[in-house]
Design a protein around this motif. Structure first.
Motif, PDB file in Angstrom:
ATOM      1  N   HIS A 161     -23.942 -14.011 -54.573  1.00  0.00           N
ATOM      2  CA  HIS A 161     -23.716 -14.650 -53.294  1.00  0.00           C
ATOM      3  C   HIS A 161     -23.135 -13.338 -52.202  1.00  0.00           C
ATOM      4  CE1 HIS A 161     -23.166 -18.817 -54.862  1.00  0.00           C
ATOM      5  NE2 HIS A 161     -24.394 -18.422 -54.990  1.00  0.00           N
ATOM      6  N   LEU A 162     -22.142 -12.619 -52.712  1.00  0.00           N
ATOM      7  CA  LEU A 162     -21.528 -11.615 -51.880  1.00  0.00           C
ATOM      8  C   LEU A 162     -22.460 -10.665 -51.645  1.00  0.00           C
ATOM      9  CD1 LEU A 162     -19.094 -10.754 -49.968  1.00  0.00           C
ATOM     10  CD2 LEU A 162     -18.164  -9.757 -52.234  1.00  0.00           C
ATOM     11  N   ALA A 163     -23.149 -10.110 -52.762  1.00  0.00           N
ATOM     12  CA  ALA A 163     -24.148  -9.114 -52.611  1.00  0.00           C
ATOM     13  C   ALA A 163     -25.403  -9.459 -51.677  1.00  0.00           C
ATOM     14  CB  ALA A 163     -24.535  -8.567 -54.109  1.00  0.00           C
ATOM     15  N   TYR A 164     -25.698 -10.533 -51.729  1.00  0.00           N
ATOM     16  CA  TYR A 164     -26.809 -11.173 -50.962  1.00  0.00           C
ATOM     17  C   TYR A 164     -26.396 -11.159 -49.628  1.00  0.00           C
ATOM     18  CZ  TYR A 164     -31.272 -13.887 -50.770  1.00  0.00           C
ATOM     19  OH  TYR A 164     -32.757 -14.357 -50.639  1.00  0.00           O
ATOM     20  N   PRO A 194     -24.399 -18.872 -49.643  1.00  0.00           N
ATOM     21  CA  PRO A 194     -23.793 -19.485 -48.492  1.00  0.00           C
ATOM     22  C   PRO A 194     -23.921 -18.567 -47.518  1.00  0.00           C
ATOM     23  CG  PRO A 194     -22.129 -18.902 -50.118  1.00  0.00           C
ATOM     24  CD  PRO A 194     -23.654 -18.584 -50.876  1.00  0.00           C
ATOM     25  N   PHE A 195     -24.035 -19.145 -46.095  1.00  0.00           N
ATOM     26  CA  PHE A 195     -24.176 -18.656 -44.812  1.00  0.00           C
ATOM     27  C   PHE A 195     -25.081 -17.484 -44.798  1.00  0.00           C
ATOM     28  CE2 PHE A 195     -19.544 -19.877 -45.781  1.00  0.00           C
ATOM     29  CZ  PHE A 195     -19.560 -20.982 -44.983  1.00  0.00           C
ATOM     30  N   ILE A 220     -40.702 -16.397 -37.447  1.00  0.00           N
ATOM     31  CA  ILE A 220     -40.559 -17.208 -38.618  1.00  0.00           C
ATOM     32  C   ILE A 220     -39.183 -17.322 -39.373  1.00  0.00           C
ATOM     33  CG2 ILE A 220     -41.773 -17.339 -40.918  1.00  0.00           C
ATOM     34  CD1 ILE A 220     -44.182 -15.811 -39.883  1.00  0.00           C
ATOM     35  N   LEU A 221     -38.544 -18.339 -39.721  1.00  0.00           N
ATOM     36  CA  LEU A 221     -37.570 -18.549 -40.153  1.00  0.00           C
ATOM     37  C   LEU A 221     -37.578 -19.517 -41.165  1.00  0.00           C
ATOM     38  CD1 LEU A 221     -35.157 -18.629 -36.858  1.00  0.00           C
ATOM     39  CD2 LEU A 221     -35.639 -16.427 -38.390  1.00  0.00           C
ATOM     40  N   VAL A 222     -37.415 -19.192 -42.510  1.00  0.00           N
ATOM     41  CA  VAL A 222     -37.622 -20.038 -43.545  1.00  0.00           C
ATOM     42  C   VAL A 222     -36.369 -19.821 -44.487  1.00  0.00           C
ATOM     43  CG1 VAL A 222     -39.164 -20.748 -45.391  1.00  0.00           C
ATOM     44  CG2 VAL A 222     -40.112 -20.087 -43.337  1.00  0.00           C
ATOM     45  N   TYR A 223     -35.723 -21.004 -44.811  1.00  0.00           N
ATOM     46  CA  TYR A 223     -34.863 -20.868 -46.008  1.00  0.00           C
ATOM     47  C   TYR A 223     -34.619 -22.476 -46.306  1.00  0.00           C
ATOM     48  CZ  TYR A 223     -30.245 -20.330 -48.151  1.00  0.00           C
ATOM     49  OH  TYR A 223     -29.141 -20.045 -49.187  1.00  0.00           O
ATOM     50  N   PRO A 224     -35.628 -23.139 -47.297  1.00  0.00           N
ATOM     51  CA  PRO A 224     -35.454 -24.399 -47.643  1.00  0.00           C
ATOM     52  C   PRO A 224     -34.088 -24.715 -48.217  1.00  0.00           C
ATOM     53  CG  PRO A 224     -37.327 -23.070 -48.673  1.00  0.00           C
ATOM     54  CD  PRO A 224     -36.509 -22.098 -48.152  1.00  0.00           C
ATOM     55  N   ASP A 228     -26.116 -24.854 -44.498  1.00  0.00           N
ATOM     56  CA  ASP A 228     -25.233 -24.559 -43.353  1.00  0.00           C
ATOM     57  C   ASP A 228     -25.656 -25.361 -42.066  1.00  0.00           C
ATOM     58  OD1 ASP A 228     -23.602 -23.562 -41.414  1.00  0.00           O
ATOM     59  OD2 ASP A 228     -24.711 -21.586 -41.399  1.00  0.00           O
ATOM     60  N   THR A 229     -24.773 -26.323 -41.777  1.00  0.00           N
ATOM     61  CA  THR A 229     -25.251 -27.115 -40.491  1.00  0.00           C
ATOM     62  C   THR A 229     -24.974 -26.642 -39.009  1.00  0.00           C
ATOM     63  OG1 THR A 229     -23.012 -28.108 -40.654  1.00  0.00           O
ATOM     64  CG2 THR A 229     -24.866 -29.208 -41.827  1.00  0.00           C
ATOM     65  N   LYS A 230     -24.583 -25.252 -39.150  1.00  0.00           N
ATOM     66  CA  LYS A 230     -24.236 -24.801 -37.754  1.00  0.00           C
ATOM     67  C   LYS A 230     -25.781 -24.576 -36.741  1.00  0.00           C
ATOM     68  CE  LYS A 230     -22.662 -20.481 -35.897  1.00  0.00           C
ATOM     69  NZ  LYS A 230     -22.134 -18.865 -36.110  1.00  0.00           N
TER      70      LYS A 230
END
Length: 534
Positions: A161-164, A194-195, A220-224, A228-230
């Motif tokens: 997570h942190l590395a990503y 996350p985030f 193009i923005l894709v993240y299934p 994050d509801t922001k």
């Protein structure tokens, strides 16, 4: 009387003569060139006896310029590709760079001429695929000069997570200073962390003119797997040239100054709302982007139930899309989500030409999946489609009663105009007989895709029913359809349908992604027995 302070010239060196200075200038100013070929010295034994009499004679002009045969053979001829104009080579390099991100580096190491062309073709370096080689991309971006850039961030695998998060933030930080030159931005995330949107788009959000995307055309923005509801307002709400957008798994503030000029939209709802609220959000998006010409709309399945009066208080305006030519409604879940049936009645589609009713194919272990149960609600919610000429129905939408009722609702202009495409294993002889009973003379052509349960005999019987006669034995045959397209139907023997071409039906077949050449061999059509049973 001599002047006492006069300099004495006794000890001064003598000045150089002008002839020596001229010789030195001539030596350094004239380019010295050595002859490319020096003839070999002949031995004294090989000389003829009378050679001493002609040794001091000056050779003639033809003898002076004569070149031996072995010297001409040693000349290196340039390859024919070097005869192409520089503009053509540069265009070939640009096409290759679209397929391979390292292609510009490869061609620049072939020869000096190609390196010169590559370094003086800024469009060759416009594509930036962010990865761990940030130092290389930092050197390639300046070579693009003032050409708009194509930015792509698509990690192939998930990380910790942190590395990503740090990896994404570092990659976007490298290209953020060039946001005013972005021609396209593609961000696709695999796996979960996350985030991630905050790490990728935080530098693009704010209220500063420096982050406005003045040259952006494709987004193009894709993240299934986003949770994050922001809500994000990108590029200070200003991208005047944006024409295409693919959005999935992100909640965006749909500002008119950002999205009002879209002509293509592939929108998958984020799923943080459902039912009537999700339908109201999508209708507002379509109201802002009223200039759309192509639309693909997907609602995620949330398992909620429909309500008859849910939308009356949230959205009451009609959304008019006068330029929309192509609409695709895709269902990901086991049934039609209520948000789709809430949104359809509020749409006005006067120019719609093609309608695609799509769903995911069944798993391989399942022979064929069941059809959707709420198709009757979709049929009631559909708006009028006066200009529809192509209908594509696939998998979960393949209910014979739904297709028959849909075809009966379409207007009939007086001539066959509709191309019907049926895709999936649900298509059988009985399905076609029931689904096409209301087609009448509306059907112009029929396309069958992956219909693994349909045989050639059943297909011919359906065509005979539509035509009202037995076409193979009729003296004057008038088939009900003008064209038949068959793609990857494993059971259907298309070779037994070649006789349909003799009665005026256009037949085209695809197998394995390639079209089959149906042109007969010389005398091949005369070998077909029209009276023999199929």
């Amino acid at each position: 009387m001599p002047f006492p302070f006069k300099r004495s010239r006794q000890h001064e060196p003598a000045a150089f003569p002008r002839s020596i200075l001229d010789a030195v200038k001539a030596f350094y100013a004239t380019e010295r060139r050595e002859p490319q070929y020096k003839p070999k010295q002949r031995d004294r034994a090989d000389r003829k006896p009378g050679a001493h009499s002609t040794r001091h004679q000056r050779p003639s002009n033809s003898q002076h310029h004569a070149t031996p045969a072995h010297a001409r053979a040693s000349v290196r001829h340039a390859h024919r590709i070097m005869q192409l104009p520089t503009e053509v080579l540069a265009h070939i390099f640009i096409l290759g760079a679209d397929e391979d991100i390292m292609f510009p580096v490869v061609v620049s190491h072939v020869c000096r001429a190609w390196r010169y062309i590559a370094l003086h073709t800024p469009a060759l370096w416009r594509r930036v695929v962010l990865d761990t080689r940030l130092a290389m991309w930092g050197q390639r971006i300046p070579r693009a000069k003032a050409v708009p850039l194509d930015i792509q961030l698509a990690p192939h695998m998930a990380m910790a997570h942190l590395a990503y998060y740090n990896y994404v933030q570092l990659c976007m930080h490298a290209v953020l200073p060039y946001v005013h030159r972005w021609r396209s931005l593609e961000v696709r995330f695999v796996g979960y962390a996350p985030f991630l949107w905050n790490a990728a788009l935080s530098g693009c959000c704010g209220h500063s003119p420096t982050i406005e995307a003045l040259a952006l055309r494709d987004l193009i923005l894709v993240y299934p797997e986003n949770d994050d509801t922001k809500e994000y307002l990108l590029f200070n709400g200003y991208a005047p040239r944006l024409r295409r957008a693919t959005i999935q798994g992100i909640r965006l503030a749909w500002a008119p100054s950002l999205f009002q000029s879209l002509t293509y939209l592939d929108y998958t709802h984020h799923g943080f709302t459902h039912g009537a609220q999700a339908a109201a959000e999508v209708l507002y998006i379509l109201q802002v982007s009223a200039a759309l010409e192509e639309l693909r709309l997907v609602f995620p399945w949330r398992g909620d139930t429909a309500s008859r009066y849910a939308l009356s208080a949230s959205f009451t305006k009609a959304v008019h899309l006068p330029r929309l030519r192509k609409l695709a409604l895709h269902i990901d879940g086991p049934d039609v989500p209520p948000a789709l049936t809430y949104a359809l009645p509020h749409l006005s589609l006067p120019s719609l030409r093609s309608l695609y009713l799509m769903s995911n194919p069944p798993p391989r272990r399942v022979q064929f999946d069941s059809v959707f149960l709420r198709l009757r609600a979709v049929l009631k919610a559909l708006p009028r489609l006066p200009a529809l000429s192509h209908l594509h129905v696939a998998y979960g939408w393949l209910d014979d009663r739904f297709v028959a009722s849909f075809l009966a609702l379409l207007p009939y202009p007086g001539t066959p105009h509709l191309t019907l495409t049926l895709e999936g294993p649900h298509v059988t002889h009985g399905f076609l007989c029931n689904a096409l009973r209301g087609a009448g003379r509306r059907l112009r052509s029929l396309a069958l895709v992956r219909c693994d349960k349909l045989t050639a005999e059943g297909l011919v019987d359906v065509i005979n029913r539509l035509s009202g006669t037995h076409l193979r034995s009729a003296t004057h045959a008038f088939p009900a359809i003008a064209a038949l397209y068959i793609r990857d139907c494993s059971v259907l023997d298309w070779r037994s349908l070649l006789w349909l071409q003799t009665i005026g039906i256009l037949l085209r077949v695809w197998e394995g992604g390639r079209e089959v050449d149906l042109r007969p061999a010389p005398g091949g059509l005369h070998d077909i027995d029209m009276t023999a049973p199929l």
